[in-house]
Design a protein around this motif. Structure first.
Motif, PDB file in Angstrom:
ATOM      1  N   THR A  43      57.814  42.150  92.239  1.00  0.00           N
ATOM      2  CA  THR A  43      58.700  43.300  92.350  1.00  0.00           C
ATOM      3  C   THR A  43      58.254  44.432  91.420  1.00  0.00           C
ATOM      4  OG1 THR A  43      60.091  42.196  90.732  1.00  0.00           O
ATOM      5  CG2 THR A  43      60.668  41.920  93.047  1.00  0.00           C
ATOM      6  N   PRO A  44      58.808  45.643  91.590  1.00  0.00           N
ATOM      7  CA  PRO A  44      58.483  46.744  90.675  1.00  0.00           C
ATOM      8  C   PRO A  44      58.865  46.409  89.238  1.00  0.00           C
ATOM      9  CG  PRO A  44      59.532  47.578  92.654  1.00  0.00           C
ATOM     10  CD  PRO A  44      59.658  46.084  92.701  1.00  0.00           C
ATOM     11  N   PRO A  45      58.273  47.079  88.256  1.00  0.00           N
ATOM     12  CA  PRO A  45      58.570  46.812  86.850  1.00  0.00           C
ATOM     13  C   PRO A  45      60.070  46.881  86.556  1.00  0.00           C
ATOM     14  CG  PRO A  45      56.718  48.308  87.037  1.00  0.00           C
ATOM     15  CD  PRO A  45      57.263  48.138  88.422  1.00  0.00           C
ATOM     16  N   LEU A  46      60.540  45.969  85.712  1.00  0.00           N
ATOM     17  CA  LEU A  46      61.927  45.884  85.253  1.00  0.00           C
ATOM     18  C   LEU A  46      62.884  45.293  86.282  1.00  0.00           C
ATOM     19  CD1 LEU A  46      62.281  49.319  83.392  1.00  0.00           C
ATOM     20  CD2 LEU A  46      61.498  47.141  82.468  1.00  0.00           C
ATOM     21  N   TYR A  47      62.375  44.920  87.449  1.00  0.00           N
ATOM     22  CA  TYR A  47      63.239  44.348  88.483  1.00  0.00           C
ATOM     23  C   TYR A  47      62.890  42.887  88.715  1.00  0.00           C
ATOM     24  CZ  TYR A  47      65.535  48.693  89.214  1.00  0.00           C
ATOM     25  OH  TYR A  47      66.304  49.810  88.988  1.00  0.00           O
ATOM     26  N   PRO A  48      63.925  42.031  88.862  1.00  0.00           N
ATOM     27  CA  PRO A  48      63.676  40.591  88.966  1.00  0.00           C
ATOM     28  C   PRO A  48      63.070  40.205  90.307  1.00  0.00           C
ATOM     29  CG  PRO A  48      65.983  41.054  89.359  1.00  0.00           C
ATOM     30  CD  PRO A  48      65.358  42.353  88.932  1.00  0.00           C
ATOM     31  N   ASP A  49      62.434  39.056  90.318  1.00  0.00           N
ATOM     32  CA  ASP A  49      61.868  38.513  91.553  1.00  0.00           C
ATOM     33  C   ASP A  49      62.896  37.690  92.314  1.00  0.00           C
ATOM     34  OD1 ASP A  49      58.577  38.791  91.308  1.00  0.00           O
ATOM     35  OD2 ASP A  49      59.650  38.833  89.424  1.00  0.00           O
ATOM     36  N   ALA A  50      63.986  37.340  91.656  1.00  0.00           N
ATOM     37  CA  ALA A  50      65.069  36.607  92.314  1.00  0.00           C
ATOM     38  C   ALA A  50      66.370  36.876  91.575  1.00  0.00           C
ATOM     39  CB  ALA A  50      64.778  35.112  92.351  1.00  0.00           C
ATOM     40  N   VAL A  51      67.463  36.885  92.335  1.00  0.00           N
ATOM     41  CA  VAL A  51      68.815  37.014  91.789  1.00  0.00           C
ATOM     42  C   VAL A  51      69.660  35.928  92.444  1.00  0.00           C
ATOM     43  CG1 VAL A  51      70.848  38.479  91.506  1.00  0.00           C
ATOM     44  CG2 VAL A  51      68.564  39.523  91.569  1.00  0.00           C
ATOM     45  N   THR A  52      70.235  35.044  91.649  1.00  0.00           N
ATOM     46  CA  THR A  52      71.047  33.981  92.239  1.00  0.00           C
ATOM     47  C   THR A  52      72.409  34.524  92.661  1.00  0.00           C
ATOM     48  OG1 THR A  52      71.936  33.240  90.107  1.00  0.00           O
ATOM     49  CG2 THR A  52      69.896  32.218  90.867  1.00  0.00           C
TER      50      THR A  52
END
Length: 241
Positions: A43-52
């Motif tokens: 993902t773009p910088p500062l953004y997570p690759d997953a959100v539960t």
């Protein structure tokens, strides 16, 4: 009446939808399935690759959906209940989901010389990002495509035309999520007046929707003073190999 865990779930869903919007703007959309949002590509910088989106999601299944081979891979554990350390992650930070009822009085006062308005064109995004980035030139994290969806970039502009405060409001079905709130400090804007300005403008745009988000430390204290209630812990995990 909605309880705290339900508000935490609503805030997590709204945040995941915002993360997906950012990724789509960068050409890397994620997917919603099996208790989480995730992106198979970094993902773009500062953004997570997953959100539960559920406390019952499997840690191993979740991590299998994301690219842990690329530096910077992270997971937003929305309910603070996963143990990702055996899978090569360390806790990056902890925070609290927050909720504020629609129509609540705003305790703070806006800075008298700061006018809060939504950005009206993509031409204003670089200046907004530079102000958010503490005066450093941005790298185009916030793309023009984000202005065409359910997202509103709010800017607090001083009498000399400078953006001195701001926030991002992302409207969902039942809540408005506020993120990336910032204030330049000094006499023109501080965090307290930034919250007051942001909430005043948000209430004008969506008077019937509650506001959610997440904060930590002194920023959480400032949000609580503006009428927010902490409704649940979250953790962000960073893959360290």
């Amino acid at each position: 009446m909605i309880n705290e865990s339900e508000w935490a779930g609503a805030a997590a869903r709204n945040n995941a939808e915002w993360c997906d919007e950012v990724c789509r703007a960068h050409g890397t959309p994620g997917e919603f399935r099996a208790g989480a949002w995730s992106s198979a590509r970094r993902t773009p910088p500062l953004y997570p690759d997953a959100v539960t989106l559920s406390p019952d999601v499997s840690a191993a299944d979740l991590v299998a959906r994301i690219d842990t081979a690329s530096p910077g891979c992270s997971v937003k554990d929305s309910f603070g209940c996963l143990d990702l350390k055996p899978l090569g992650f360390e806790v990056l930070f902890e925070a609290q989901w927050i909720h504020r009822d629609a129509g609540s009085a705003i305790p703070g006062a806006m800075a008298p010389d700061v006018v809060w308005e939504p950005l009206k064109s993509a031409d204003s995004l670089p200046a907004w990002e530079r102000a958010w980035n503490e005066g450093e030139e941005g790298d185009g994290l916030f793309r023009p495509e984000l202005l065409t969806g359910e997202t509103t970039f709010l800017a607090g502009t001083s009498s000399d035309g400078r953006i001195v405060a701001g926030a991002i409001a992302s409207r969902g079905v039942s809540v408005v999520g506020v993120s990336n709130l910032f204030a330049a400090g000094g006499p023109a804007a501080d965090e307290e007046s930034a919250w007051a300005g942001c909430l005043t403008r948000t209430a004008r745009l969506w008077p019937d929707l509650p506001v959610v988000g997440y904060e930590s430390g002194t920023s959480l204290d400032a949000a609580v003073r503006q009428g927010f209630t902490p409704v649940g812990r979250l953790r962000v995990w960073l893959h360290t190999g």
